[in-house]
Design a protein around this motif. Structure first.
Motif, PDB file in Angstrom:
ATOM      1  N   ARG A   1       0.654   6.150   0.092  1.00  0.00           N
ATOM      2  CA  ARG A   1       1.366   5.964  -1.264  1.00  0.00           C
ATOM      3  C   ARG A   1       2.511   7.186  -1.699  1.00  0.00           C
ATOM      4  N   ASN A   2       3.264   6.780  -2.613  1.00  0.00           N
ATOM      5  CA  ASN A   2       4.005   7.564  -3.155  1.00  0.00           C
ATOM      6  C   ASN A   2       3.466   8.370  -4.292  1.00  0.00           C
ATOM      7  N   SER A   3       3.288   9.899  -3.779  1.00  0.00           N
ATOM      8  CA  SER A   3       2.447  10.473  -4.835  1.00  0.00           C
ATOM      9  C   SER A   3       2.912  10.808  -6.322  1.00  0.00           C
TER      10      SER A   3
ATOM     11  N   ASP B   1       7.136  13.036  -0.877  1.00  0.00           N
ATOM     12  CA  ASP B   1       6.375  12.207  -1.723  1.00  0.00           C
ATOM     13  C   ASP B   1       5.166  11.356  -1.383  1.00  0.00           C
ATOM     14  N   VAL B   2       5.030  11.364  -0.038  1.00  0.00           N
ATOM     15  CA  VAL B   2       4.129  10.773   0.581  1.00  0.00           C
ATOM     16  C   VAL B   2       2.549  11.244   0.651  1.00  0.00           C
TER      17      VAL B   2
END
Length: 80
Positions: A48-50, A35-36
């Motif tokens: 960020r967290n996608s 998720d990065v």
């Protein structure tokens, strides 16, 4: 009843600029896993967290990024 206000102060030792990430070119891992996302902006690395791109991004200097990546490769953040 008295109204309270919360004033945010910069973190101690926080010497990074407020970066405009509006037009950042976000990159996912080459495997497309996780998720990065990261972006290189004005000599810094933003992460960020996608799955929640509106949430705050972490900002690293190149030295901090190098230490983070080295720690991750060495298992420093692995759950045991």
């Amino acid at each position: 009843m008295a109204e309270t206000t919360t004033q945010q102060r910069p973190l101690m030792g926080w010497d990074k600029p407020e970066l405009d990430l509006t037009n950042a070119q976000w990159q996912s891992s080459s495997r497309g896993v996780g998720d990065v996302q990261i972006a290189f902006v004005e000599g810094f690395i933003a992460m960020r967290n996608s799955g929640r791109p509106e949430s705050p991004s972490l900002i690293f200097t190149p030295d901090e990024w190098g230490a983070f990546v080295s720690g991750a490769r060495e298992g420093e953040f692995d759950l045991t």
